[in-house]
Write an enzyme that holds these catalytic residues in place. Structure first.
Site, short mmCIF file in Angstrom:
data_model
loop_
_atom_site.label_atom_id
_atom_site.label_comp_id
_atom_site.label_asym_id
_atom_site.label_seq_id
_atom_site.Cartn_x
_atom_site.Cartn_y
_atom_site.Cartn_z
N LYS A 99 0.86 -1.18 0.00
CA LYS A 99 0.00 0.00 0.00
C LYS A 99 0.90 1.23 0.00
O LYS A 99 2.06 1.14 0.41
CB LYS A 99 -0.86 0.00 1.28
CG LYS A 99 -2.10 0.84 1.19
CD LYS A 99 -3.26 0.09 0.60
CE LYS A 99 -4.49 0.96 0.50
NZ LYS A 99 -5.67 0.21 0.05
N GLY A 198 -26.24 1.73 3.32
CA GLY A 198 -25.51 2.35 2.22
C GLY A 198 -25.87 1.77 0.87
O GLY A 198 -25.57 0.62 0.58
N GLY A 200 -24.81 2.42 -2.36
CA GLY A 200 -23.88 2.99 -3.34
C GLY A 200 -23.51 1.98 -4.40
O GLY A 200 -24.32 1.13 -4.80
N VAL A 202 -21.82 -0.64 -4.32
CA VAL A 202 -21.96 -2.04 -3.93
C VAL A 202 -23.38 -2.31 -3.41
O VAL A 202 -24.02 -3.29 -3.80
CB VAL A 202 -20.93 -2.43 -2.84
CG1 VAL A 202 -21.09 -3.89 -2.46
CG2 VAL A 202 -19.51 -2.15 -3.31
P1 NAD Z 1 -20.21 4.42 -2.37
O1 NAD Z 1 -19.56 5.70 -1.94
O2 NAD Z 1 -20.59 4.24 -3.78
O3 NAD Z 1 -21.55 4.18 -1.50
C1 NAD Z 1 -21.65 4.39 -0.14
C2 NAD Z 1 -23.11 4.72 0.17
O4 NAD Z 1 -23.25 4.81 1.58
C3 NAD Z 1 -23.58 6.05 -0.39
O5 NAD Z 1 -24.83 5.90 -1.03
C4 NAD Z 1 -23.67 6.96 0.84
O6 NAD Z 1 -24.68 7.95 0.72
C5 NAD Z 1 -24.04 5.93 1.91
N1 NAD Z 1 -23.72 6.34 3.28
C6 NAD Z 1 -22.68 7.07 3.73
N2 NAD Z 1 -22.75 7.21 5.07
C7 NAD Z 1 -23.84 6.53 5.47
C8 NAD Z 1 -24.46 6.29 6.73
N3 NAD Z 1 -23.96 6.79 7.86
N4 NAD Z 1 -25.58 5.54 6.77
C9 NAD Z 1 -26.12 5.01 5.64
N5 NAD Z 1 -25.58 5.22 4.42
C10 NAD Z 1 -24.47 5.96 4.34
O7 NAD Z 1 -19.23 3.27 -1.85
P2 NAD Z 1 -19.15 1.77 -2.39
O8 NAD Z 1 -18.20 1.71 -3.51
O9 NAD Z 1 -20.54 1.25 -2.57
O10 NAD Z 1 -18.43 1.07 -1.16
C11 NAD Z 1 -19.11 0.83 0.05
C12 NAD Z 1 -18.12 0.27 1.07
O11 NAD Z 1 -17.55 -0.95 0.56
C13 NAD Z 1 -16.92 1.18 1.37
O12 NAD Z 1 -16.53 0.99 2.71
C14 NAD Z 1 -15.84 0.65 0.45
O13 NAD Z 1 -14.54 0.94 0.95
C15 NAD Z 1 -16.12 -0.84 0.49
N6 NAD Z 1 -15.65 -1.56 -0.69
C16 NAD Z 1 -16.08 -1.24 -1.92
C17 NAD Z 1 -15.65 -1.95 -3.04
C18 NAD Z 1 -16.14 -1.62 -4.42
O14 NAD Z 1 -15.99 -2.45 -5.33
N7 NAD Z 1 -16.73 -0.47 -4.66
C19 NAD Z 1 -14.74 -3.01 -2.87
C20 NAD Z 1 -14.32 -3.36 -1.59
C21 NAD Z 1 -14.78 -2.61 -0.50
#
Ligand code: NAD
Length: 382
Positions: A99, A198, A200, A202
């Site tokens: 990292k 959340g 988003g 995922v």
């Molecule tokens: P994203 O930013 O697209 O979505 C996050 C969502 O959570 C948003 O809609 C946001 O409004 C919501 N949110 C934020 N704070 C909140 C709260 N307190 N209560 C409820 N909802 C809340 O992120 P993502 O890409 O969907 O990733 C989600 C998590 O998974 C993150 O922790 C990320 O590090 C982890 N992750 C993602 C991936 C990936 O492929 N995108 C891979 C591994 C890990």
């Protein structure tokens, strides 16, 4: 920024970097290499941590953050690179753990000069560390870094892996099935209540998969318009953000924030299992034991959310990226988690501790070790 302006900066950086880039080795026990990178002219202070390359070159993102101190940045990069070793070993991707952190405010201090200087340091490592985007670092930034090094992954090109969200969601879905099998003796989603924190990249594709498999859904998001729209689409119940963690449900799927499993929230949980994508869900590793004592089945985050890593690492396959390859590997997250649950039960240890033991075992015996060196398909860039 115009292409010509960037080209000029690239050429000037190349001339200047030979004399101004400094790489200092920091002796840290338990890590193969920890390097402090500085370039006064580019205002760069960064750290690259290579934790372990037993199974393959270190792969891990670049975090750009205005850390309060150098020691804070060091602590973060050490923790994150070790986590990548475990994640890669569990995913059997043939990569090690690494990292990097750049100490800078991504909104105000991220210049092409800084990114190019960082890239030059990565290039000097000759492929021992392969970098990708992470918090504070976009694909556009990686595109600039690419001008100084070939050792990058996750760029937009004709054979790139694209949005990892749906792949991560598929892994979480398979993880939820394995967790249900552990709790109920059946992996069926039909009629189970699943609360998603959340919606988003995922959370949304996960909701879609769960809906079509017959789940009762509970949603929460800080975006009120999105949550209402999605609740209507999937017939879900909405809970406000401060109530989702104590929702009465079969599975809680955290897909938003880290640190949500802690001294305050664990006693209030009313779920039977926790299985979601968020990184670093446990505030401290000791919180895994609290969940174990409460008999809540916790799917270790670095196992269940490995879909994104499995997807992007497929770009470095010799034949180039094809989505069927990560799909197959992600499918097996079910088996990996089932094995971890068994190890945890037999050993009387938390699922998180069991997952780390499994990763360490794979490293010790070279299980999943890379045979063919990674291939960089940068010639198909668009
Ligand atoms: P994203 O930013 O697209 O979505 C996050 C969502 O959570 C948003 O809609 C946001 O409004 C919501 N949110 C934020 N704070 C909140 C709260 N307190 N209560 C409820 N909802 C809340 O992120 P993502 O890409 O969907 O990733 C989600 C998590 O998974 C993150 O922790 C990320 O590090 C982890 N992750 C993602 C991936 C990936 O492929 N995108 C891979 C591994 C890990």
């Amino acid at each position: 920024m115009g292409t010509q302006v960037l080209e000029k900066i690239v050429q000037e950086s190349k001339k200047r970097l030979a004399s101004s880039l400094e790489i200092e080795k920091l002796p840290i026990a338990g890590y193969e290499q920890v390097l402090k990178i500085t370039d006064k002219n580019a205002a760069l202070t960064a750290i690259i941590a290579i934790h372990d390359t037993t199974l393959g070159p270190a792969l891990g993102g670049i975090r750009i953050k205005p850390y309060a101190s150098f020691n804070d940045a060091l602590e973060d990069v050490l923790r994150l690179s070790k986590g990548m070793t475990h994640k890669s070993a569990i995913g059997e991707v043939g990569f090690g753990g690494g990292k990097s952190v750049i100490i800078a405010d991504p909104k105000t201090q991220k210049t092409p000069e800084l990114l190019l200087a960082f890239g030059a340091a990565v290039e000097q490592l000759g492929g021992q560390y392969i970098c990708a985007e992470d918090v504070g670092c976009t694909t556009e930034d990686v595109k600039i870094i690419r001008r100084a090094t070939q050792y990058v992954v996750g760029l937009a090109h004709a054979k790139s892996s694209g949005d990892p969200g749906p792949f991560t969601a598929w892994g979480v879905f398979r993880g939820i099935q394995a967790t249900l099998a552990r709790i109920f003796g059946s992996n069926s989603i039909e009629g189970r209540t699943i609360a998603i924190q959340g919606l988003g990249n995922v959370g949304l594709p996960l909701a879609e998969l769960l809906f079509w498999h017959g789940a009762h859904l509970i949603f929460s998001d800080i975006d009120p318009i999105k949550v209402e729209k999605m609740a209507l689409k999937y017939g879900a119940r909405i809970l406000p953000p401060d109530q989702i963690l104590s929702a009465e449900c079969d599975i809680l799927a955290p897909c938003a924030l880290g640190g949500i499993l802690n001294d305050r929230t664990i006693p209030a949980l009313r779920c039977k299992g926790v299985a979601g994508s968020s990184n670093n869900q446990l505030l401290k590793s000791s919180h895994a034991k609290l969940l174990f004592d409460r008999k809540i089945v916790y799917a270790p985050d670095f196992v269940i959310n490995a879909g994104g890593l499995l997807n992007v690492s497929a770009e470095l396959e010799e034949k180039g990226y094809h989505p069927a390859s990560p799909r197959q590997k992600i499918h097996r997250i079910y088996d990996t988690l089932s094995a971890i649950y068994e190890i945890s039960e037999k050993g009387g240890e938390s699922t998180d501790a069991a997952a780390i033991s499994l990763a360490d075992y794979r490293i010790k015996y070279g299980i999943g070790k890379r045979i063919v060196p990674p291939t960089f398909h940068h010639n198909v860039e668009i």
